[in-house]
Motif scaffolding. Sequence first.
Motif, short mmCIF file in Angstrom:
data_model
loop_
_atom_site.label_atom_id
_atom_site.label_comp_id
_atom_site.label_asym_id
_atom_site.label_seq_id
_atom_site.Cartn_x
_atom_site.Cartn_y
_atom_site.Cartn_z
N GLY A 278 50.46 55.37 53.42
CA GLY A 278 49.45 54.40 53.28
C GLY A 278 48.35 54.54 54.14
N LEU A 279 47.94 55.57 54.62
CA LEU A 279 46.68 55.86 55.78
C LEU A 279 45.39 56.05 54.89
CD1 LEU A 279 48.35 57.88 58.73
CD2 LEU A 279 47.34 55.34 58.78
N PHE A 280 45.57 56.26 53.44
CA PHE A 280 44.49 56.78 52.95
C PHE A 280 44.56 55.96 51.32
CE2 PHE A 280 42.27 59.50 49.68
CZ PHE A 280 40.96 59.03 49.99
N GLU A 281 43.41 55.42 51.19
CA GLU A 281 43.57 54.47 49.88
C GLU A 281 42.18 54.46 49.16
OE1 GLU A 281 44.15 49.83 48.67
OE2 GLU A 281 44.72 50.37 50.86
N VAL A 282 42.29 54.68 47.95
CA VAL A 282 40.89 54.69 47.14
C VAL A 282 40.90 53.49 46.12
CG1 VAL A 282 39.76 56.09 45.25
CG2 VAL A 282 41.18 57.35 46.94
N ARG A 283 39.92 52.77 46.12
CA ARG A 283 39.94 51.64 45.13
C ARG A 283 38.57 51.46 44.34
NH1 ARG A 283 40.44 46.64 49.21
NH2 ARG A 283 42.46 47.90 49.71
N SER A 284 38.80 51.05 43.24
CA SER A 284 37.55 50.77 42.52
C SER A 284 37.04 49.36 42.53
CB SER A 284 37.73 50.85 41.10
OG SER A 284 37.00 50.61 40.04
N ILE A 285 35.51 49.20 42.77
CA ILE A 285 34.86 47.97 42.70
C ILE A 285 34.08 47.99 41.70
CG2 ILE A 285 33.41 46.86 44.25
CD1 ILE A 285 35.72 47.23 45.84
N GLY A 286 34.03 46.75 41.08
CA GLY A 286 33.24 46.48 39.99
C GLY A 286 33.70 46.72 38.53
#
Lengths: 122, 164
Positions: free
Chosen positions: A114-122
């Motif tokens: 869980g140390l790296f995460e990618v998230r979409s905004i918008g």
Amino acid sequence: MESFSDGDLRIDVEDSEGGVRLEWRGKSTARTPALLLQPFFARVIAALVGHEGRALSVAFERLEHFNSSTISALIQLIHQCRAKRVKLLFTYDGRLKWQQLSFEALRVLAKPDGLFEVRSIG
Amino acid sequence: MSTCTLRIELRVAAQWSRIESVRTAVGLCVGLVYADENMCRSISMAAAELMENAIKYGRADENRVTLAVTDEDDEVVVEVTNHVDGEAAHARVAARLAWIASFATPNDAYQAAILAMPSEDGPVTSSGLGLARIAHEGGCRLSMATRGDELTLRAHHPLLVAAR
């Protein structure tokens, strides 16, 4: 911590209790961006190491363009944060197809830690 | 009869500082003909990545790189031509294209290229991501042609919209 600036690229730094937020603006087109970015990343990571609960958040929503050498430098950042146990979050503008394709592909580097995460905004 | 509505040909100084101007110019020109923002972005990104490759891996005494963008029937083709050091350079590019094509999807190839990147510290001077990125993010098929020590790399983008 000072912001980073080189050519058409500017990275603003926001330091808070929860961690450090880097906001990318403009274009990253240097021939060897890692040479320029690594010392900056090293300072940012050093400020977070050993402070559990403080994370590094990198916002790309206002980034207009980056070359593949910049993507390589970001992949190194992911590895460096993991090696130092610093939690890292990349956010991007999901309405932009190029950002979606570029950043979603980086999910391949996410692990159960869980140390790296990618998230979409918008 | 040719159905070509887009034809750009530039002989640009083989200098890194020119690449961003070329990327912007290609995007604007393609946008004049085709009202598809994503396609403009893909084609301009492919042009920039191919130029970067040509300047990074081309012959050191190379003064100019040739870039062409044309449309024909059902695709837009971005083509970059430069001189390289002999057969070994041709073989390296051919091997890279074959490697990308060996995956079920361009996304698989791109993610494999990401995973193949070294995780150690130290500046990366050659990422090997560029061509895989053109296939994945740019949605392009890649091809190459050689003539003597000349290398032409092509990115073929499917044409899904009619000209304005």
